[in-house]
Design a protein around this motif. Structure first.
Motif, PDB file in Angstrom:
ATOM      1  N   VAL A 149     -12.826 -23.015  42.084  1.00 22.01           N
ATOM      2  CA  VAL A 149     -12.243 -22.449  40.799  1.00 22.01           C
ATOM      3  C   VAL A 149     -10.942 -23.708  40.744  1.00 22.01           C
ATOM      4  N   ILE A 207     -11.180 -25.128  32.953  1.00 16.40           N
ATOM      5  CA  ILE A 207     -10.798 -23.546  32.708  1.00 16.40           C
ATOM      6  C   ILE A 207      -9.523 -23.451  31.811  1.00 16.40           C
ATOM      7  N   ASP A 208      -9.551 -22.681  30.807  1.00 14.09           N
ATOM      8  CA  ASP A 208      -8.522 -22.608  30.014  1.00 14.09           C
ATOM      9  C   ASP A 208      -7.485 -21.520  30.188  1.00 14.09           C
ATOM     10  N   LEU A 209      -6.854 -21.598  31.279  1.00 10.48           N
ATOM     11  CA  LEU A 209      -5.940 -20.544  31.792  1.00 10.48           C
ATOM     12  C   LEU A 209      -4.639 -21.452  32.139  1.00 10.48           C
ATOM     13  N   ARG A 253     -12.100 -27.186  39.336  1.00  6.69           N
ATOM     14  CA  ARG A 253     -12.380 -27.021  37.922  1.00  6.69           C
ATOM     15  C   ARG A 253     -11.273 -26.699  37.005  1.00  6.69           C
ATOM     16  N   ALA A 297     -12.146 -17.005  29.639  1.00  8.72           N
ATOM     17  CA  ALA A 297     -12.072 -17.933  30.743  1.00  8.72           C
ATOM     18  C   ALA A 297     -11.497 -17.263  31.969  1.00  8.72           C
ATOM     19  N   GLN A 340     -15.224 -16.835  33.162  1.00  3.80           N
ATOM     20  CA  GLN A 340     -15.621 -18.074  33.697  1.00  3.80           C
ATOM     21  C   GLN A 340     -15.058 -18.397  35.131  1.00  3.80           C
TER      22      GLN A 340
END
Lengths: 203, 203
Positions: A169, A178-180, A172, B153, B156
């Motif tokens: 994670v 990952i759009d967080l 990535r 997200a 994901q």
DNA sequence: CCCATCTGATACGCGGACGTTTCAGATGGG
DNA sequence: CCCATCTGAAACGTCCGCGTATCAGATGGG
């Protein structure tokens, strides 16, 4: 023989030490910019502005450099986690969050170290340390943080899954896939870490 | 020119095809025995009992072989999961267990493929496919198996964590580092997969 | 001031792997 | 039966990285 002599006002030991330091820093820079595979003896020396002679003055071979590098990185991570947990209470939720935040913050703040860790599998010497460290982190998280019995094979499995998964994670997320936000990532990892604890073996 | 001619009773196309197949099989054997790094053009040819000339008859270069190899492996995994889910019901628990079992069984049955997947990060061409496949598996598990919204997200992240973590766990279990049976491993992965689903986004 | 040491650059030999080419001998078609 | 094609082995040239050695010039101690 080789009666160490000062040069430009610096002692032999100091010169050697600062060259070694320059090599380690240069390696980290090369890894961060071009990846582990690009970190050859030649490129590292070029980056440090030194020649191979000084490389072999401080390291027996390329593996020795890599080992020093990843050991320093792993020590940094452990130190960071240790500091985060130092003033923490007994709440599993709090301790898990602090640990996750320490990890995410550490690699977020220094992408070079992140790339070193992520790409460690490409080199045997790095991979061996990485694997050992993952086992160690798994034990730490399941034992010291979540407080379950790490002798239980199911707990070991859960620990490795969380640590291995977190590594993936992080890789990535740092790559922008990952759009967080930082905090959201910490939230999720914390939530998952807590959810993964085998309830039948809680202590 | 090159008016293909039969030889020892086999057509040119058949000869070429069987040589290609022999090379792929040999590569898998070498990877299984000595690891990805040991699978050079020379060792693969030696293992297949062929010479380099035939290697370049079927593959443009070493990367092409690796790509063919890992694509075949990933197709095999997908097929296996697909078959397992084909006759399954709607229960998330059942579907998760079937998926986990398919994965564990696939790699348990063929350690060569497992080693190929585990060591994929050592080679850029392999790693690219591995990363893409992990994203795909994460989507598959969160979407088709657990039935949550893969556009989220957080989902994901959870998917990648489970898939990445499962890879790590499989690697360790196959190496004998985790003292659990096949079924126990499947049990744990299933449990964790179900536990990891973000409850706020269930569909 | 002289000479030993330190520096930086460069050259060297080695091995490994790639991808290409050559060649003698086996095989099959006309 | 002859010759083109196929086979298997080997040689070749290239590149890259490692680790070592050499050498001229800079620097500092006595």
């Amino acid at each position: 023989m080789a009666t160490a002599r000062p040069y430009r006002g610096v002692s032999a030991d100091d010169r050697k030490a600062s060259r070694r330091e320059a090599l380690v820093a240069a390696t980290l820079d090369v890894v961060g910019r071009d990846g582990v595979a690009a970190a050859t003896v030649e490129t590292v020396c070029a980056e440090a502005g030194l020649t191979k002679r000084y490389f072999y003055e401080s390291f027996a071979d390329r593996d020795a450099l890599f080992e020093a590098l990843i050991d320093a990185m792993l020590d940094g991570v452990r130190e960071r986690i240790g500091a985060a947990l130092a003033g923490a209470g007994d709440s599993a939720e709090e301790r898990t969050r602090l640990t996750a935040d320490a990890l995410v913050s550490f690699f977020d703040a220094d992408r070079r170290q992140a790339r070193l860790y992520i790409e460690a599998p490409v080199h045997p010497a790095l991979n061996a340390r990485r694997e050992a460290s993952m086992t160690g982190f798994a034990d730490l998280i399941m034992g010291d943080v979540l407080g379950v019995d790490t002798a239980d094979a199911r707990v070991q499995l859960a620990g490795l899954l969380v640590v291995g998964g977190t590594t993936e994670v992080l890789s990535r997320w740092l790559a922008g896939e990952i759009d967080l936000t930082h905090d959201e990532v910490v939230d999720e990892i914390t939530r998952i870490g807590l959810a993964v604890v085998p309830t039948t073996v809680e202590t």
